[in-house]
Design a protein around this motif. Structure first.
Motif, mmCIF file in Angstrom:
data_model
loop_
_atom_site.group_PDB
_atom_site.id
_atom_site.type_symbol
_atom_site.label_atom_id
_atom_site.label_comp_id
_atom_site.label_asym_id
_atom_site.label_seq_id
_atom_site.Cartn_x
_atom_site.Cartn_y
_atom_site.Cartn_z
ATOM 1 N N GLU A 282 0.851 -1.191 0.000
ATOM 2 C CA GLU A 282 0.000 0.000 0.000
ATOM 3 C C GLU A 282 0.884 1.238 0.000
ATOM 4 O OE1 GLU A 282 -3.794 2.020 2.304
ATOM 5 O OE2 GLU A 282 -2.181 1.212 3.535
ATOM 6 N N HIS B 62 4.695 10.837 5.762
ATOM 7 C CA HIS B 62 4.711 11.680 6.961
ATOM 8 C C HIS B 62 5.196 10.875 8.172
ATOM 9 C CE1 HIS B 62 3.007 15.480 5.693
ATOM 10 N NE2 HIS B 62 2.132 14.823 4.959
ATOM 11 N N GLU C 35 4.346 5.280 4.199
ATOM 12 C CA GLU C 35 3.769 6.601 4.497
ATOM 13 C C GLU C 35 4.884 7.629 4.546
ATOM 14 O OE1 GLU C 35 0.677 8.115 4.879
ATOM 15 O OE2 GLU C 35 1.985 9.862 5.160
ATOM 16 N N ILE D 1 2.580 12.560 -3.273
ATOM 17 C CA ILE D 1 3.706 13.484 -3.408
ATOM 18 C C ILE D 1 5.012 12.711 -3.297
ATOM 19 C CG2 ILE D 1 4.870 15.453 -2.317
ATOM 20 C CD1 ILE D 1 2.019 16.393 -1.566
ATOM 21 N N ALA E 8 -6.741 1.102 6.182
ATOM 22 C CA ALA E 8 -6.849 0.210 5.025
ATOM 23 C C ALA E 8 -5.821 -0.917 5.129
ATOM 24 C CB ALA E 8 -6.650 0.999 3.727
ATOM 25 N N SER F 123 -3.701 6.642 8.296
ATOM 26 C CA SER F 123 -4.036 6.153 9.631
ATOM 27 C C SER F 123 -3.628 4.700 9.826
ATOM 28 C CB SER F 123 -5.543 6.253 9.824
ATOM 29 O OG SER F 123 -6.177 5.362 8.916
ATOM 30 N N ASP G 66 9.076 7.366 0.676
ATOM 31 C CA ASP G 66 8.352 7.763 -0.531
ATOM 32 C C ASP G 66 7.841 6.522 -1.243
ATOM 33 O OD1 ASP G 66 7.389 8.648 -2.906
ATOM 34 O OD2 ASP G 66 9.279 9.537 -3.630
ATOM 35 N N GLY G 67 6.554 6.321 -1.174
ATOM 36 C CA GLY G 67 5.947 5.112 -1.739
ATOM 37 C C GLY G 67 5.892 5.089 -3.243
ATOM 38 N N GLY H 69 0.726 5.111 0.984
ATOM 39 C CA GLY H 69 -0.125 6.052 1.707
ATOM 40 C C GLY H 69 -0.842 5.360 2.849
HETATM 41 N N1 SAH Z 1 -5.203 4.346 3.470
HETATM 42 C C1 SAH Z 1 -5.302 5.486 4.343
HETATM 43 C C2 SAH Z 1 -5.661 6.738 3.603
HETATM 44 C C3 SAH Z 1 -4.519 7.685 3.654
HETATM 45 S S1 SAH Z 1 -4.650 9.141 2.779
HETATM 46 C C4 SAH Z 1 -6.270 5.215 5.450
HETATM 47 O O1 SAH Z 1 -6.945 4.212 5.405
HETATM 48 O O2 SAH Z 1 -6.311 5.995 6.380
HETATM 49 C C5 SAH Z 1 -3.207 9.085 1.801
HETATM 50 C C6 SAH Z 1 -1.898 9.123 2.500
HETATM 51 O O3 SAH Z 1 -0.923 9.067 1.480
HETATM 52 C C7 SAH Z 1 -1.619 10.362 3.295
HETATM 53 O O4 SAH Z 1 -1.385 10.014 4.622
HETATM 54 C C8 SAH Z 1 -0.363 10.948 2.636
HETATM 55 O O5 SAH Z 1 0.553 11.501 3.566
HETATM 56 C C9 SAH Z 1 0.237 9.720 1.966
HETATM 57 N N2 SAH Z 1 1.158 9.955 0.855
HETATM 58 C C10 SAH Z 1 1.099 10.858 -0.143
HETATM 59 N N3 SAH Z 1 2.118 10.718 -0.965
HETATM 60 C C11 SAH Z 1 2.870 9.665 -0.512
HETATM 61 C C12 SAH Z 1 4.022 9.023 -0.949
HETATM 62 N N4 SAH Z 1 4.678 9.417 -2.035
HETATM 63 N N5 SAH Z 1 4.469 7.994 -0.232
HETATM 64 C C13 SAH Z 1 3.849 7.586 0.883
HETATM 65 N N6 SAH Z 1 2.744 8.156 1.350
HETATM 66 C C14 SAH Z 1 2.244 9.183 0.655
#
Ligand code: SAH
Length: 655
Positions: A84, A109, A107, A209, A92, A89, A134-135, A86
């Motif tokens: 996954e 952040h 993630e 991002i 997912a 939280s 960085d995903g 992102g």
């Molecule tokens: N699946 C999550 C939804 C997260 S929203 C849930 O169930 O809560 C998307 C997330 O993607 C955000 O937290 C954002 O910080 C992250 N994100 C954005 N670009 C990213 C990247 N390049 N690598 C990793 N995470 C990223």
């Protein structure tokens, strides 16, 4: 504290299973993972709402349905290894951890990655590994994967991710600009260099991002515009015939009166939407009166058809006069045929009636009163004929009656029509025994209509506001009488133009012109038990005339004026949605809560002078309880002139 386990169960039934997700291990996982553990503490009461929620670092936890949709689309199954991008939280990832063997979730952040990792530990999801980074580059060390899901929207599907799929592996991710409607796509790896791509529909995600995503970090932090906020709060509407369409309106069903508006008298989508919502309110929520902005005697003809009551002698076919397309159109036809079938086999008290609230067909009402009296009291019928004769010289041109009243300084026929109504009401006890009371109700409504129409034509000469108020008060009183006549279980659906339904006190009508309307009167009498829903559109076609009594044309609707509510709704980027104005967040409420232009197209549409003839100011969150949006709309189709072969001769739209 609400019962969260029960709320979770309901969430799975209503938001997930009911929308067509049937994957059993996935549904079990959704039943098992406590979403309340993945959100900030102060939002716990919203844990099982059908929406995304804000989490730390200005990010969001996805709407439960979207989580399920993506996991099902990616075909995540027992035995799989999943990536996954992102974690957010971690919700997912936890769900996928319940279904698959192994989950890696990245993630960017730090704060979120740390929180999510801690949750996995605490809740015991040992097969889910949270990685900070960085995903967009994937996780080459653990590749290949059976499934890859990105929970943030990028400019394109990075090749480096596709290459980390097993042959047969599936990748699901949103593509498109931040803060706009994005497209969810599914890529399947068929062979070494062979990928299929499928479009799964419109969605909204935060931006992806990173090296192979968006570069601009400001994309995440730019303040949202009004259209973006509308898009976030709006609930997309499926097709009219999909059960989810009308189910979205269940939240309003406790009301005594639901008023369904329209931004024009000639737009098919507005009628279709009202029909779909009305069917549900009737079938599931006990609504038993449909009252429309149409003339009483014409609607009475339809009412006799839908309740299979015998036609009155000499009764005319319904809606023969301008503007015929407003009711004689294929959408209304479909609805009344449905209503007739719905009523069949029900006892008379349980049949839903179809009524008209308006007062323009004075002649029809005069004929109906006389016709009724001929059956029950021929002497009174003769008297009625003589009294109503006073109005006859003006029957073709009622405005002349108003002019006469002004020049002569008195209302020539007022006493006669008032007396007619009084005497009819006084004879109630005597007449009602003759039938079941329905015919008396109809005759009394007609006599009241003639009285009010006499006054309407008289004051029409003096000022638009006065006659408008008289007309809307008449409509409101008619509605109240219908509710009273049905007793304590009465629940009514009203179909009328936005200008009648949206609380006039929150628009230019009320503020500048001292006009009131049926929506405002319902709000004052029924409070929250009255629900006022406005309908709007951006562009398309509409059935309308150039002038009163002129032929119907199919006209092009101009794109909405900049800055109007319609413009803001259009820029939200969703083709159709419901914006529930009762449950707005503070920021959006404040942004919407200032006067903006709103468009009103009636039976006449003059695109050349649109700004002045069709726009006026309103404050939407005070005007309506909900805003129903169809970005592009089409003109209603008038019914063909000829009767269909073999048509039942009671069919009210026949010739
Ligand atoms: N699946 C999550 C939804 C997260 S929203 C849930 O169930 O809560 C998307 C997330 O993607 C955000 O937290 C954002 O910080 C992250 N994100 C954005 N670009 C990213 C990247 N390049 N690598 C990793 N995470 C990223």
């Amino acid at each position: 504290m609400p019962d969260l386990a029960q709320a979770r169960e309901k969430m799975v039934e209503r938001q997930i299973a009911a929308r067509g997700i049937h994957d059993a291990p996935l549904l079990d996982a959704m039943r098992a993972v406590p979403r309340e553990e993945f959100i900030p503490h102060h939002l716990i009461e919203f844990a099982y709402e059908d929406s995304p929620l804000p989490i730390e670092a200005d990010q969001t936890i996805s709407q439960p349905y979207i989580v399920a949709l993506m996991i099902e689309a990616a075909g995540v199954a027992p035995g799989d290894k999943v990536l996954e991008i992102g974690a957010g939280s971690g919700y997912a990832a936890a769900i996928m951890g319940k279904v698959a063997d192994h989950v890696v979730s990245i993630e960017r952040h730090h704060e979120l990655a740390a929180l999510a990792a801690e949750r996995m530990r605490r809740l015991g999801y040992a097969n889910v590994r949270i990685v900070e980074g960085d995903g967009t580059e994937g996780c080459p060390a653990e590749a290949p994967f059976d499934a890859i899901i990105a929970a943030a929207s990028g400019p394109s599907v990075p090749d480096i991710l596709k290459a980390q799929l097993k042959i047969g592996g599936r990748l699901v991710m949103p593509l498109g600009e931040p803060h706009s409607v994005q497209t969810l796509v599914k890529v399947t790896r068929r062979g070494e260099d062979d990928y299929d791509m499928e479009n799964l529909g419109g969605v909204r995600f935060v931006p992806l991002i990173g090296a192979y995503g968006w570069q601009d970090h400001r994309a995440e932090t730019a303040p949202k515009t009004l259209p973006q906020m509308i898009a976030d709060a709006a609930e997309p509407l499926p097709n009219f015939d999909h059960p989810d369409f009308s189910a979205l309106f269940d939240r309003y069903a406790d009301a005594k009166v639901i008023l369904l508006g329209e931004a024009s008298h000639g737009t098919s989508e507005f009628y279709k939407a009202r029909a779909a919502i009305s069917r549900r309110l009737i079938e599931r929520h006990g609504f038993n009166i449909v009252a429309v902005e149409a003339d009483w005697p014409d609607a009475a003809t339809i009412d006799r058809y839908v309740r299979r009551r015998p036609a009155r002698r000499g009764e005319e076919r319904a809606f023969q006069r301008f503007p015929t397309w407003m009711w004689r159109n294929t959408d209304v036809d479909d609805f009344i045929r449905w209503l007739r079938t719905h009523n069949d086999g029900r006892v008379p008290e349980d049949k839903v009636s179809f009524r008209g609230l308006d007062l323009y067909n004075m002649n029809g009402s005069i004929r109906a009163v006389i016709g009724y009296l001929e059956d029950v009291d021929p002497e009174a019928a003769q008297l009625a004929r003589e009294r109503y004769n006073c109005l006859m010289p003006y029957s073709r041109n009622p405005a002349a009656y108003g002019a006469m009243a002004i020049t002569e300084g008195y209302a020539r026929c007022e006493d006669e029509v008032v007396r007619m109504l009084k005497e009819l009401q006084q004879s109630r006890a005597e007449y009602v025994g003759i039938d079941d009371g329905d015919e008396f109700l109809d005759a009394a409504a007609n006599a009241r209509l003639v009285k009010n129409a006499e006054a309407y034509y008289r004051v029409m000469y003096r000022g638009a506001a006065e006659s408008w108020n008289l007309r809307d008060t008449h409509m409101f009183e008619t509605l109240c009488q219908l509710l009273d006549a049905k007793g304590p279980d009465a629940k009514a659906i009203v179909w009328a133009h936005n200008s009648h339904i949206g609380n006039a006190a929150a628009t230019e009508m009320g503020v500048v012109r001292e006009e009131l309307n049926i929506g405002q009167l319902c709000r004052e009498k029924f409070g929250k038990q009255a629900v006022l829903l406005g309908f709007g559109t951006h562009s398309g076609t509409v059935a309308a005339a150039d002038d009163w009594d002129a032929p119907m044309k199919v006209k092009t609707v101009r794109p909405a004026l900049g800055g109007s509510y319609e413009d803001m709704s259009h820029k939200a980027g969703l083709s159709r949605f419901l914006l529930d104005l009762r449950g707005l967040g503070a920021e959006l409420k404040a942004a919407l809560d200032e006067p903006r232009l709103q468009r009103f197209i009636g039976v006449i549409y003059r695109p050349e002078t649109e700004r002045w003839s069709h726009y006026s100011e309103a404050v939407m969150p005070r005007q309506f309880d909900g805003w129903v949006w169809f970005d592009e709309t089409n003109a209603v189709k008038p019914l063909p002139g000829e009767q269909k072969p073999g048509e039942d001769e009671t069919y009210p739209f026949g010739l």
